[in-house]
Design an enzyme around this catalytic site. Structure first.
Site, PDB file in Angstrom:
ATOM      1  N   GLY A  68       0.832  -1.217   0.000  1.00 38.40           N
ATOM      2  CA  GLY A  68       0.000   0.000   0.000  1.00 38.40           C
ATOM      3  C   GLY A  68       0.855   1.250   0.000  1.00 38.40           C
ATOM      4  O   GLY A  68       0.456   2.292   0.531  1.00 38.40           O
ATOM      5  N   GLY A  69       2.055   1.157  -0.606  1.00 39.38           N
ATOM      6  CA  GLY A  69       2.906   2.342  -0.767  1.00 39.38           C
ATOM      7  C   GLY A  69       2.501   3.101  -2.019  1.00 39.38           C
ATOM      8  O   GLY A  69       1.408   2.885  -2.576  1.00 39.38           O
ATOM      9  N   ASP A 105      18.500   5.965  -7.738  1.00 40.25           N
ATOM     10  CA  ASP A 105      17.885   4.886  -6.947  1.00 40.25           C
ATOM     11  C   ASP A 105      18.888   3.910  -6.349  1.00 40.25           C
ATOM     12  O   ASP A 105      18.524   3.150  -5.446  1.00 40.25           O
ATOM     13  CB  ASP A 105      16.898   4.094  -7.833  1.00 40.25           C
ATOM     14  CG  ASP A 105      15.574   4.819  -8.009  1.00 40.25           C
ATOM     15  OD1 ASP A 105      15.465   5.982  -7.577  1.00 40.25           O
ATOM     16  OD2 ASP A 105      14.651   4.212  -8.593  1.00 40.25           O
ATOM     17  N   HIS A 136      -7.084  34.308  -5.340  1.00 39.03           N
ATOM     18  CA  HIS A 136      -8.349  33.740  -4.871  1.00 39.03           C
ATOM     19  C   HIS A 136      -9.308  33.577  -6.038  1.00 39.03           C
ATOM     20  O   HIS A 136      -9.431  34.501  -6.839  1.00 39.03           O
ATOM     21  CB  HIS A 136      -8.981  34.657  -3.824  1.00 39.03           C
ATOM     22  CG  HIS A 136     -10.333  34.186  -3.394  1.00 39.03           C
ATOM     23  ND1 HIS A 136     -10.503  33.115  -2.552  1.00 39.03           N
ATOM     24  CD2 HIS A 136     -11.584  34.614  -3.723  1.00 39.03           C
ATOM     25  CE1 HIS A 136     -11.796  32.906  -2.372  1.00 39.03           C
ATOM     26  NE2 HIS A 136     -12.482  33.804  -3.076  1.00 39.03           N
TER      27      HIS A 136
HETATM   28  C1  LIG Z   1       5.606   2.568 -11.439  1.00 41.53           C
HETATM   29  C2  LIG Z   1       6.550   3.653 -11.000  1.00 41.53           C
HETATM   30  C3  LIG Z   1       6.086   4.945 -10.850  1.00 41.53           C
HETATM   31  C4  LIG Z   1       6.953   5.953 -10.462  1.00 41.53           C
HETATM   32  N1  LIG Z   1       6.441   7.215 -10.340  1.00 41.53           N
HETATM   33  C5  LIG Z   1       7.275   8.209  -9.952  1.00 41.53           C
HETATM   34  C6  LIG Z   1       6.799   9.543  -9.867  1.00 41.53           C
HETATM   35  O1  LIG Z   1       5.641   9.827 -10.153  1.00 41.53           O
HETATM   36  N2  LIG Z   1       7.655  10.509  -9.483  1.00 41.53           N
HETATM   37  C7  LIG Z   1       8.952  10.217  -9.149  1.00 41.53           C
HETATM   38  O2  LIG Z   1       9.691  11.139  -8.792  1.00 41.53           O
HETATM   39  N3  LIG Z   1       9.444   8.970  -9.242  1.00 41.53           N
HETATM   40  C8  LIG Z   1       8.633   7.953  -9.629  1.00 41.53           C
HETATM   41  N4  LIG Z   1       9.137   6.695  -9.762  1.00 41.53           N
HETATM   42  C9  LIG Z   1      10.552   6.457  -9.406  1.00 41.53           C
HETATM   43  C10 LIG Z   1      11.486   6.909 -10.519  1.00 41.53           C
HETATM   44  O3  LIG Z   1      11.106   6.271 -11.706  1.00 41.53           O
HETATM   45  C11 LIG Z   1      12.912   6.554 -10.143  1.00 41.53           C
HETATM   46  O4  LIG Z   1      13.215   7.125  -8.887  1.00 41.53           O
HETATM   47  C12 LIG Z   1      13.906   7.091 -11.160  1.00 41.53           C
HETATM   48  O5  LIG Z   1      13.630   6.568 -12.436  1.00 41.53           O
HETATM   49  C13 LIG Z   1      15.337   6.733 -10.740  1.00 41.53           C
HETATM   50  O6  LIG Z   1      16.232   7.206 -11.680  1.00 41.53           O
HETATM   51  P1  LIG Z   1      17.649   6.522 -11.859  1.00 41.53           P
HETATM   52  O7  LIG Z   1      18.334   7.327 -12.918  1.00 41.53           O
HETATM   53  O8  LIG Z   1      18.305   6.338 -10.553  1.00 41.53           O
HETATM   54  O9  LIG Z   1      17.365   5.053 -12.387  1.00 41.53           O
HETATM   55  P2  LIG Z   1      16.596   4.517 -13.675  1.00 41.53           P
HETATM   56  O10 LIG Z   1      15.564   5.448 -14.119  1.00 41.53           O
HETATM   57  O11 LIG Z   1      16.193   3.127 -13.326  1.00 41.53           O
HETATM   58  O12 LIG Z   1      17.714   4.509 -14.794  1.00 41.53           O
HETATM   59  C14 LIG Z   1      18.782   3.636 -14.776  1.00 41.53           C
HETATM   60  C15 LIG Z   1      19.211   3.398 -16.213  1.00 41.53           C
HETATM   61  O13 LIG Z   1      20.425   2.671 -16.211  1.00 41.53           O
HETATM   62  C16 LIG Z   1      20.395   1.742 -17.275  1.00 41.53           C
HETATM   63  N5  LIG Z   1      21.349   0.691 -16.943  1.00 41.53           N
HETATM   64  C17 LIG Z   1      21.330  -0.139 -15.862  1.00 41.53           C
HETATM   65  N6  LIG Z   1      22.401  -0.953 -15.897  1.00 41.53           N
HETATM   66  C18 LIG Z   1      23.087  -0.646 -17.010  1.00 41.53           C
HETATM   67  C19 LIG Z   1      24.280  -1.149 -17.598  1.00 41.53           C
HETATM   68  N7  LIG Z   1      24.957  -2.134 -17.038  1.00 41.53           N
HETATM   69  N8  LIG Z   1      24.720  -0.584 -18.732  1.00 41.53           N
HETATM   70  C20 LIG Z   1      24.031   0.427 -19.329  1.00 41.53           C
HETATM   71  N9  LIG Z   1      22.903   0.925 -18.825  1.00 41.53           N
HETATM   72  C21 LIG Z   1      22.451   0.398 -17.686  1.00 41.53           C
HETATM   73  C22 LIG Z   1      18.944   1.271 -17.296  1.00 41.53           C
HETATM   74  O14 LIG Z   1      18.621   0.726 -18.556  1.00 41.53           O
HETATM   75  C23 LIG Z   1      18.215   2.555 -16.998  1.00 41.53           C
HETATM   76  O15 LIG Z   1      17.857   3.232 -18.175  1.00 41.53           O
HETATM   77  C24 LIG Z   1       8.307   5.661 -10.195  1.00 41.53           C
HETATM   78  C25 LIG Z   1       8.798   4.365 -10.373  1.00 41.53           C
HETATM   79  C26 LIG Z   1       7.931   3.370 -10.770  1.00 41.53           C
HETATM   80  C27 LIG Z   1       8.467   1.991 -10.971  1.00 41.53           C
END
Ligand SMILES: Cc1cc2nc3c(=O)[nH]c(=O)nc-3n(C[C@H](O)[C@H](O)[C@H](O)COP(=O)(O)OP(=O)(O)OC[C@H]3O[C@@H](n4cnc5c(N)ncnc54)[C@H](O)[C@@H]3O)c2cc1C
Length: 457
Positions: A176-177, A302, A435
């Site tokens: 429920g997150g 992340d 307003h």
């Molecule tokens: C269903 C859902 C809804 C969400 N809604 C929200 C929202 O409304 N607002 C919000 O702020 N956040 C939301 N999030 C969270 C948000 O999507 C993440 O926090 C964000 O995408 C993290 O960014 P990132 O760059 O750390 O990782 P990611 O977006 O996961 O990007 C990592 C990238 O690294 C690439 N990669 C990984 N390993 C390799 C490798 N070895 N070689 C080359 N490329 C590689 C992957 O292909 C990917 O493209 C949501 C997530 C989900 C799952």
């Protein structure tokens, strides 16, 4: 074997990775982004953007359904899920194209392929070695499951849920997150019977308790069922349905089980440990300036323990680029990052909950005020219930704002400025809000905390 050299090599082209590269090139550094799938990562392709597209379609269904109470004779004749999906896909494709153009305009080298860290300054992609004066790890996250709970068939994650070609008649959601309640909201608006299973005592357990309780009330009113404080035990499935057993003996039958129990760091097999990077359960450990223990290697997004949000990733990316460029950027602590949950009603918050503020400052030194949206004309026009709660240190700054109600996500910008600037209610209360707007609710909360309430008692 080719070798390319850059000031900054970013492994992963999601929100955190591409933000690093954009800021780096703005600062005159050369940058490469290595991406194995699509630029934009989880947020653009499987997260923020497509889920919010579904939520918008869901909102349209709800508005059409409620038209009559406003004198508009409308109804929902049905949901054409194929069209909803093509709206979602076109939206994502457009943003993806825009992002590719943005990186090109910033003269960022995008290297397609799977990267592996083979030395503190080198990522290997196929036969090529991409060498950086600095390396930024940004490999993102994946949908986690529970031990023994296998994903497959009718047991799905958010990635599969987005791609469903049907609207399930009945759906069970484990967790429920944020992700769980957003999908619950969408499916209910599309007409499904929804049951959420949450092991903790409340939905959205990381939010202010009064906000969780209001969400539960609103969901109950919407016909969304939830089981709180009870843990999942097992699931079985056949060709048409799933049977979910809970530890208290409850059985939930549904067409699908969505597993929404959080996201794990995508770091396995990428060479991080071999290069000596300190890790904890797959997450990359950094100091508060996002540097790992290996000189020259940083981590963002992340994979760094804490809030998993796209805008935290953007901010961390910008921060690391500026740090490398020697600009000594300001740290924004996770607690002061705004959070929005886009279910109906929406939730938005920033800063400490009242309970956390009391832990930090002592019970007697914290005060709060919860303004009911019933006193706000625009909220009544929209027909939404909810509240804006502001938490302050006595004779001190506002340390938290917690909101629930339609569209409150749009209010969190002002709330985060107040909290991050450590504003006193007395400082901001004199400023004026249009307003009728929902922005006035923040103004009213500040007025009350400053001892001069207008539309409050
Ligand atoms: C269903 C859902 C809804 C969400 N809604 C929200 C929202 O409304 N607002 C919000 O702020 N956040 C939301 N999030 C969270 C948000 O999507 C993440 O926090 C964000 O995408 C993290 O960014 P990132 O760059 O750390 O990782 P990611 O977006 O996961 O990007 C990592 C990238 O690294 C690439 N990669 C990984 N390993 C390799 C490798 N070895 N070689 C080359 N490329 C590689 C992957 O292909 C990917 O493209 C949501 C997530 C989900 C799952």
């Amino acid at each position: 074997m080719a070798e390319q050299q850059f000031d900054i090599v970013v492994l992963g082209g999601g929100s955190a990775g591409y933000a690093t590269a954009i800021r780096a090139t703005q600062l005159g550094l050369s940058a490469a982004v290595i991406e194995k799938d699509k630029l934009g990562g989880t947020c653009l392709h499987r997260g923020c953007v497509p889920t919010k597209a579904l939520l918008h379609a869901a909102e349209i269904a709800d508005v059409a359904r409620s038209g009559e109470s406003y004198g508009i004779l409308s109804s929902v004749a049905g949901v054409d899920i194929a069209k909803v999906n093509s709206y979602r896909e076109n939206l994502v494709a457009g943003k993806h194209k825009g992002l590719q153009g943005l990186l090109k305009a910033n003269k960022i080298t995008v290297i397609e392929g799977e990267g592996r860290l083979v030395a503190a300054n080198t990522v290997q992609v196929g036969d090529d070695r991409i060498v950086g004066k600095h390396v930024v790890l940004a490999s993102g996250s994946y949908s986690r499951s529970l031990p023994g709970l296998e994903i497959g068939g009718r047991v799905i994650t958010s990635e599969h849920a987005l791609e469903l070609q049907e609207i399930p008649g009945r759906v069970a959601i484990l967790g429920g997150g944020v992700i769980g309640v957003e999908f619950a909201s969408v499916w209910r608006s599309f007409g499904a019977e929804v049951t959420i299973i949450e092991g903790l005592p409340h939905l959205v357990p990381n939010e202010e308790e009064s906000v969780s309780k209001q969400l539960e009330r609103a969901f109950r009113k919407r016909g969304i069922d939830f089981k709180l404080g009870v843990r999942f035990q097992s699931v079985s499935q056949d060709a048409n349905s799933v049977t979910v057993n809970l530890e208290d003996g409850t059985v939930v039958n549904a067409d699908y089980l969505l597993v929404a129990v959080g996201r794990g760091p995508a770091t396995q097999g990428l060479g991080y440990e071999e290069v000596g990077i300190e890790m904890d359960r797959g997450f990359v450990l950094t100091n508060e300036r996002l540097a790992t223990n290996v000189p020259g290697v940083y981590a963002v997004g992340d994979i760094v323990p804490g809030l998993q949000l796209a805008h935290r990733g953007y901010q961390q990316g910008v921060f690391v680029a500026e740090e490398i460029a020697g600009l000594a950027p300001v740290i924004v602590e996770d607690v002061n990052i705004p959070k929005v949950t886009y279910c109906d009603p929406e939730i938005a918050s920033v800063g400490l909950t009242e309970a956390k503020a009391k832990e930090q400052y002592g019970d007697a030194n914290v005060t709060s005020y919860e303004y009911n949206l019933a006193g706000n004309a625009k909220s009544s026009i929209l027909g939404t219930a909810g509240s804006v709660k502001a938490v302050r240190v006595v004779d001190g700054p506002v340390v938290g704002v917690h909101m629930i109600g339609a569209r409150v996500g749009e209010l969190v910008g002002e709330a985060q400025l107040i909290v991050n600037w450590e504003a006193y209610p007395e400082d901001v209360a004199p400023f004026i809000h249009g307003h009728p707007t929902q922005n006035e609710t923040i103004g009213e909360a500040m007025l009350k905390l400053a001892g001069k309430p207008l539309h409050a008692i």
